[in-house]
Design a protein around this motif. Structure first.
Motif, PDB file in Angstrom:
ATOM      1  N   MET A 135       5.940 -16.076  -0.097  1.00 17.92           N
ATOM      2  CA  MET A 135       4.916 -15.508  -0.963  1.00 17.92           C
ATOM      3  C   MET A 135       4.249 -14.322  -0.275  1.00 17.92           C
ATOM      4  N   SER A 136       3.978 -13.281  -1.059  1.00 17.49           N
ATOM      5  CA  SER A 136       3.240 -12.139  -0.512  1.00 17.49           C
ATOM      6  C   SER A 136       2.163 -11.743  -1.509  1.00 17.49           C
ATOM      7  N   GLY A 137       1.424 -10.726  -1.159  1.00 17.19           N
ATOM      8  CA  GLY A 137       0.397 -10.243  -2.063  1.00 17.19           C
ATOM      9  C   GLY A 137      -0.218  -8.980  -1.518  1.00 17.19           C
ATOM     10  N   GLY A 138      -0.704  -8.157  -2.411  1.00 16.97           N
ATOM     11  CA  GLY A 138      -1.338  -6.919  -1.957  1.00 16.97           C
ATOM     12  C   GLY A 138      -2.004  -6.189  -3.089  1.00 16.97           C
ATOM     13  N   SER A 139      -2.663  -5.100  -2.709  1.00 19.13           N
ATOM     14  CA  SER A 139      -3.484  -4.365  -3.680  1.00 19.13           C
ATOM     15  C   SER A 139      -2.697  -3.340  -4.477  1.00 19.13           C
ATOM     16  N   ASP A 140      -1.603  -2.807  -3.914  1.00 22.02           N
ATOM     17  CA  ASP A 140      -0.910  -1.644  -4.484  1.00 22.02           C
ATOM     18  C   ASP A 140      -1.860  -0.441  -4.438  1.00 22.02           C
ATOM     19  N   PHE A 141      -2.586  -0.365  -3.328  1.00 17.84           N
ATOM     20  CA  PHE A 141      -3.562   0.729  -3.116  1.00 17.84           C
ATOM     21  C   PHE A 141      -2.840   2.075  -3.113  1.00 17.84           C
ATOM     22  N   HIS A 142      -3.404   3.034  -3.880  1.00 18.96           N
ATOM     23  CA  HIS A 142      -2.830   4.385  -3.932  1.00 18.96           C
ATOM     24  C   HIS A 142      -3.811   5.458  -3.446  1.00 18.96           C
ATOM     25  N   GLY A 143      -5.038   5.033  -3.076  1.00 19.57           N
ATOM     26  CA  GLY A 143      -5.999   6.029  -2.587  1.00 19.57           C
ATOM     27  C   GLY A 143      -7.374   5.775  -3.170  1.00 19.57           C
ATOM     28  N   PRO A 144      -8.426   6.311  -2.499  1.00 18.87           N
ATOM     29  CA  PRO A 144      -9.792   6.125  -3.008  1.00 18.87           C
ATOM     30  C   PRO A 144      -9.939   6.759  -4.396  1.00 18.87           C
ATOM     31  N   GLY A 145     -10.708   6.101  -5.231  1.00 15.13           N
ATOM     32  CA  GLY A 145     -10.924   6.644  -6.579  1.00 15.13           C
ATOM     33  C   GLY A 145      -9.818   6.285  -7.553  1.00 15.13           C
ATOM     34  N   LYS A 146      -8.756   5.625  -7.066  1.00 13.45           N
ATOM     35  CA  LYS A 146      -7.683   5.190  -7.972  1.00 13.45           C
ATOM     36  C   LYS A 146      -7.974   3.744  -8.380  1.00 13.45           C
ATOM     37  N   ALA A 147      -6.965   3.061  -8.903  1.00 13.11           N
ATOM     38  CA  ALA A 147      -7.182   1.716  -9.450  1.00 13.11           C
ATOM     39  C   ALA A 147      -7.780   0.734  -8.438  1.00 13.11           C
ATOM     40  N   GLN A 148      -7.363   0.830  -7.182  1.00 16.19           N
ATOM     41  CA  GLN A 148      -7.735  -0.173  -6.181  1.00 16.19           C
ATOM     42  C   GLN A 148      -8.690   0.343  -5.118  1.00 16.19           C
ATOM     43  N   THR A 149      -9.515  -0.550  -4.595  1.00 16.94           N
ATOM     44  CA  THR A 149     -10.374  -0.250  -3.456  1.00 16.94           C
ATOM     45  C   THR A 149      -9.882  -1.121  -2.304  1.00 16.94           C
ATOM     46  N   LEU A 150      -9.669  -0.517  -1.152  1.00 14.97           N
ATOM     47  CA  LEU A 150      -9.159  -1.279  -0.004  1.00 14.97           C
ATOM     48  C   LEU A 150     -10.101  -2.419   0.366  1.00 14.97           C
ATOM     49  N   GLY A 151      -9.522  -3.574   0.634  1.00 16.73           N
ATOM     50  CA  GLY A 151     -10.327  -4.692   1.132  1.00 16.73           C
ATOM     51  C   GLY A 151     -10.896  -5.577   0.036  1.00 16.73           C
ATOM     52  N   THR A 211       0.843  -1.208   0.000  1.00 16.21           N
ATOM     53  CA  THR A 211       0.000   0.000   0.000  1.00 16.21           C
ATOM     54  C   THR A 211       0.880   1.260   0.000  1.00 16.21           C
ATOM     55  N   HIS A 212       0.294   2.335  -0.488  1.00 17.08           N
ATOM     56  CA  HIS A 212       1.012   3.621  -0.558  1.00 17.08           C
ATOM     57  C   HIS A 212       0.237   4.714   0.179  1.00 17.08           C
ATOM     58  N   THR A 213       0.980   5.676   0.699  1.00 14.56           N
ATOM     59  CA  THR A 213       0.381   6.825   1.405  1.00 14.56           C
ATOM     60  C   THR A 213       0.892   8.124   0.776  1.00 14.56           C
ATOM     61  N   THR A 214       0.516   9.233   1.394  1.00 16.74           N
ATOM     62  CA  THR A 214       0.990  10.543   0.911  1.00 16.74           C
ATOM     63  C   THR A 214       2.507  10.709   1.081  1.00 16.74           C
ATOM     64  N   ALA A 215       3.160   9.786   1.790  1.00 15.45           N
ATOM     65  CA  ALA A 215       4.627   9.867   1.865  1.00 15.45           C
ATOM     66  C   ALA A 215       5.236   9.646   0.472  1.00 15.45           C
ATOM     67  N   SER A 216       4.508   8.914  -0.399  1.00 15.99           N
ATOM     68  CA  SER A 216       4.935   8.830  -1.811  1.00 15.99           C
ATOM     69  C   SER A 216       3.744   9.250  -2.677  1.00 15.99           C
ATOM     70  N   ASP A 217       3.251   8.371  -3.539  1.00 19.74           N
ATOM     71  CA  ASP A 217       2.215   8.815  -4.473  1.00 19.74           C
ATOM     72  C   ASP A 217       0.815   8.332  -4.118  1.00 19.74           C
ATOM     73  N   GLY A 218       0.605   7.952  -2.855  1.00 18.75           N
ATOM     74  CA  GLY A 218      -0.748   7.627  -2.404  1.00 18.75           C
ATOM     75  C   GLY A 218      -1.477   8.901  -2.019  1.00 18.75           C
ATOM     76  N   SER A 219      -2.810   8.817  -1.884  1.00 18.08           N
ATOM     77  CA  SER A 219      -3.524  10.045  -1.518  1.00 18.08           C
ATOM     78  C   SER A 219      -4.106  10.022  -0.108  1.00 18.08           C
ATOM     79  N   LEU A 220      -3.888   8.944   0.658  1.00 18.97           N
ATOM     80  CA  LEU A 220      -4.301   8.943   2.065  1.00 18.97           C
ATOM     81  C   LEU A 220      -3.077   9.100   2.961  1.00 18.97           C
ATOM     82  N   SER A 221      -3.281   9.819   4.073  1.00 21.98           N
ATOM     83  CA  SER A 221      -2.205   9.918   5.065  1.00 21.98           C
ATOM     84  C   SER A 221      -2.081   8.558   5.763  1.00 21.98           C
ATOM     85  N   PHE A 222      -1.030   8.407   6.545  1.00 24.09           N
ATOM     86  CA  PHE A 222      -0.822   7.187   7.329  1.00 24.09           C
ATOM     87  C   PHE A 222      -2.068   6.854   8.164  1.00 24.09           C
TER      88      PHE A 222
END
Ligand code: AMP
Ligand code: ZN
Ligand code: FE
Ligand code: FE
Length: 297
Positions: free
Chosen positions: A264-280, A19-30
């Motif tokens: 093995m790992s896996g994740g959404s690569d979430f960058h924020g609401p309204g972007k490619a991924q929806t959390l969960g 997941t990503h936050t506003t520390a890089s190119d995500g749009s949600l804070s921590f």
């Protein structure tokens, strides 16, 4: 009682190790990311911002769900011919001094790369300045911030962030610039190890390189795991994959992980609401985390 027990067996819990936050190119804070992940029913997340630990360092251990410090490092290795390969570091110590000093240096290289990209975008006729792009970023600058400025200034040509990538900013598009100084695969993995973390090859099917050679080189460079669960459909829409094809990619990476003895790992690569991924909605099964945790001991 019996139906309740059966129901419990079918409760699906999910982890999201990308997941990503506003520390890089995500749009949600921590804080926003953690509370939205909790609301989405996710059991554990890893915060894996691009080339920065500015959000990961804020983990206190008192969050309402398990929050794992991570990072996503970009490899740019001219000599080996591997450009823009992403390596996830999971369970890194965000306070690690070696890691932080290397990240400082890479921030300069990242900014220079974005300046080069902006110069290319300008030469193609779009009036975008580094200052405008920097104003969009709260932390490390990424191409999505350049895309945001293009969408705002040229909405006819770029109706969406994705269209800016499709036309200009994607890796094989005219506005793309390589990073001049970057980590080799070995350096990225060693840095993650020296910060106490485990190194995972992110989204193995996103690259233009032969996947089996790439994974062999990743293994040779002492990599620990593969990001098996990845939603190529939403994160790489230009590939136009079906659900069946995405499941086939996941199954193939899973098989390669089994053959190579990888975690093995896996994740959404979430960058924020309204972007490619929806959390969960996309993640990995929680038993992956038990194995990863055991490997950190
Ligand atoms: P950067 O670190 O500046 O290279 O930016 C990388 C980020 O740009 C990725 O994490 C994605 O969020 C986004 N990105 C890269 N390639 C694409 C693409 N083809 N389509 C949409 N987003 C992309
Ligand atoms: Zn990103
Ligand atoms: Fe990535
Ligand atoms: Fe990512």
């Amino acid at each position: 009682m019996v139906p309740l027990i059966i129901l419990q067996e079918f409760v699906i819990t999910m982890i999201d190790l990308h997941t990503h936050t506003t520390a890089s190119d995500g749009s949600l804070s921590f804080e926003e990311l953690v509370s939205q992940a909790k609301a989405a029913g996710i059991k554990a997340i890893s915060i894996t911002d691009h080339d920065t630990v500015a959000s990961a360092i804020r983990i206190t251990g008192k969050e309402p769900i398990e929050v794992i410090p991570g990072i996503e490092l970009s490899v740019f290795d001219q000599a080996a011919g591997y450009m823009d390969i992403h390596i996830l570091g999971i369970y890194i110590d965000p306070k690690n001094k070696v890691l932080n000093s290397k990240l400082k240096a890479i921030t300069v290289a990242r900014e220079n790369q974005k300046k080069e990209t902006i110069a290319k975008v300008k030469s193609l006729g779009y009036d975008v300045t580094f200052e405008e792009v920097k104003a969009k970023a709260k932390g490390s600058i990424g191409r999505p911030h350049i895309a945001q400025v293009l969408v705002e200034k040229y909405p006819q040509e770029f109706p969406s962030i994705q269209s800016a990538f499709d036309k200009l900013l994607g890796n094989d598009k005219p506005g793309y610039a390589e990073r001049q100084i970057g980590f080799s695969m070995k350096e990225a993995i060693s840095l993650i190890h020296s910060a106490g973390g485990l190194a995972f090859l992110a989204h193995p099917y996103i690259y233009k390189y032969d996947i089996e050679q790439l994974i062999a080189d990743f293994e040779y460079a002492d990599g620990d795991g593969l990001e098996v669960y990845y939603d190529y459909i939403r994160n790489q829409p230009e590939a136009r994959l079906t659900d069946t094809q995405n499941n086939e990619l996941i199954a193939h990476v899973r098989a390669l992980a089994a053959v190579g003895g990888f975690l093995m790992s896996g994740g959404s690569d979430f960058h924020g609401p309204g972007k490619a991924q929806t959390l969960g909605t996309f993640g990995a099964p929680d038993e992956f985390l038990d194995k990863i945790k055991a490997a950190t001991q």
